[in-house]
Design a protein around this motif. Structure first.
Motif, mmCIF file in Angstrom:
data_model
loop_
_atom_site.group_PDB
_atom_site.id
_atom_site.type_symbol
_atom_site.label_atom_id
_atom_site.label_comp_id
_atom_site.label_asym_id
_atom_site.label_seq_id
_atom_site.Cartn_x
_atom_site.Cartn_y
_atom_site.Cartn_z
ATOM 1 N N VAL A 5 34.737 5.250 6.874
ATOM 2 C CA VAL A 5 33.334 5.659 6.967
ATOM 3 C C VAL A 5 33.264 7.164 7.143
ATOM 4 O O VAL A 5 33.933 7.730 8.019
ATOM 5 C CB VAL A 5 32.629 4.956 8.144
ATOM 6 N N ILE A 6 32.472 7.816 6.300
ATOM 7 C CA ILE A 6 32.360 9.277 6.312
ATOM 8 C C ILE A 6 30.888 9.657 6.468
ATOM 9 O O ILE A 6 30.039 9.186 5.708
ATOM 10 C CB ILE A 6 32.910 9.873 5.006
ATOM 11 N N GLY A 7 30.587 10.509 7.439
ATOM 12 C CA GLY A 7 29.212 10.956 7.641
ATOM 13 C C GLY A 7 29.045 11.530 9.031
ATOM 14 O O GLY A 7 29.880 11.329 9.915
ATOM 15 N N GLY A 28 23.401 8.451 17.467
ATOM 16 C CA GLY A 28 22.785 7.789 16.323
ATOM 17 C C GLY A 28 23.532 8.161 15.059
ATOM 18 O O GLY A 28 24.701 8.530 15.086
ATOM 19 N N GLY A 29 22.827 8.110 13.928
ATOM 20 C CA GLY A 29 23.473 8.444 12.660
ATOM 21 C C GLY A 29 24.591 7.481 12.344
ATOM 22 O O GLY A 29 24.418 6.257 12.363
ATOM 23 N N ILE A 30 25.766 8.030 12.111
ATOM 24 C CA ILE A 30 26.911 7.205 11.719
ATOM 25 C C ILE A 30 27.326 6.235 12.830
ATOM 26 O O ILE A 30 28.060 5.273 12.580
ATOM 27 C CB ILE A 30 28.096 8.118 11.302
ATOM 28 N N TYR A 31 26.846 6.469 14.051
ATOM 29 C CA TYR A 31 27.172 5.555 15.157
ATOM 30 C C TYR A 31 26.628 4.154 14.873
ATOM 31 O O TYR A 31 27.266 3.151 15.218
ATOM 32 C CB TYR A 31 26.610 6.078 16.476
ATOM 33 N N TYR A 32 25.449 4.071 14.240
ATOM 34 C CA TYR A 32 24.912 2.767 13.853
ATOM 35 C C TYR A 32 25.863 2.071 12.874
ATOM 36 O O TYR A 32 26.105 0.865 12.972
ATOM 37 C CB TYR A 32 23.540 2.921 13.197
#
Length: 316
Positions: A5-7, A28-32
């Protein structure tokens, strides 16, 4: 199964009722995406997130992720300065909000990504819109094309500009074809699809322009109304299915992170079934569950419901 996963990670600063003094901070963001995949995947699988986080937040983030035995945190790196920060300013109705992006992190270098490209699938989530450069995406495609590793690309904030007050606004991408080229699956909202081209193509024209770019699946998300799925077979024939939204029967809390969760569930289910339509139906159901919890940290509470979904929809 191994998924990379990249972001960008986000530190979301929640402003309640539009007031600066009523704030709450959370990842948040890539944590989701990570929370969703960590719960979808088995403990025998491996999830490889790749992104940077500010020095001050690194230890807390790693501590949070240690609860997941299938998350390999070696791709998460520290940098000087602040973590990518997004201010979410909610109005009194709790639904309307303004997004203000400050301290956007630098793009993730290809050298940080390269050693994690030996995997079963790659999810790139453009959380900030600056997560990777087009040159880095080209390098990822070149590195993985011989192995035919599917890349799922969520446009997310790539179609958003930033004004002088750090507010985000929709603007077209002149090089959208290069971004879309040779990607297995592309995810975007209907607003993103409507505004991505300078020609303002309608959805049908845009689809007909996009799919010849060696794209297998286009997913256009429509919030509570569900998702449209367009699949191209080996004979270049397009098939479409409109999957309706799933009512939450009064348990709706917050739609934040639904796109991130949808992309995670879609790639997971596709790798299991090799069927884009089944994967989209599964992702639609998981994203609906996400609206009932409010924060990524609470995603673990959905584990039993997700296990049932996986069994019922034969995504195991």
């Amino acid at each position: 199964m191994t998924i990379t996963v990249i972001g960008h990670i986000c530190k979301d600063v929640i402003h309640s009722d539009g007031k600066s003094e009523n704030t709450e901070e959370r990842f948040g963001g890539i944590y989701y995406t990570i929370a969703a995949l960590a719960n979808l995947m088995s403990e025998r699988d491996t999830l490889q997130p790749v992104f940077g986080v500010g020095n001050g937040d690194y230890e807390k983030l790693i501590s949070n992720l240690k609860q997941y035995k299938n998350v390999d945190t070696s791709g998460i790196f520290k940098f000087k300065g602040l973590t990518n920060t997004v201010h979410l300013i909610y109005q009194s109705d709790k639904q309307t909000r303004t997004e203000c992006s400050r301290d956007i992190a630098a793009s993730i270098p290809f050298q940080r990504i390269k050693s994690f490209l030996s995997c079963d699938g790659i999810l790139i989530n453009m959380v900030s819109g600056f997560d990777i450069t087009l040159e880095t995406l080209d390098a990822i495609r070149i590195e993985t094309r011989d192995d035919r590793i599917p890349i799922h690309f969520d446009f997310h904030a790539l179609t958003l500009g930033i004004d002088q007050n750090h507010n985000r606004f929709r603007r077209p991408l002149t090089d959208w074809r290069r971004w879309c080229f040779m990607l297995h699956s592309i995810q975007m909202s209907e607003e993103e699809a409507a505004g991505i081209t300078s020609e303002r193509f309608d959805e049908v024209t845009f689809t007909n322009q996009l799919m010849p770019l060696m794209v297998n699946t286009l997913l256009i998300t429509r919030g509570e109304r569900g998702v449209s799925v367009i699949v191209q077979d080996i004979h270049k024939k397009l098939s479409r299915r409109d999957i309706p939204g799933i009512p939450t029967n009064g348990s709706f809390v917050d739609p934040t992170g639904c796109g991130d969760v949808f992309g995670a569930a879609y790639l997971f289910a596709y790798l299991k079934t090799k069927d884009s339509f089944v994967a989209a139906e599964f992702a639609n159901a998981v994203a609906s569950l996400n609206t009932t919890i409010g924060t990524a940290e609470k995603f673990d509470s959905l584990r039993d419901k997700i296990r049932t979904l996986k069994h019922d929809m034969k995504v195991e």
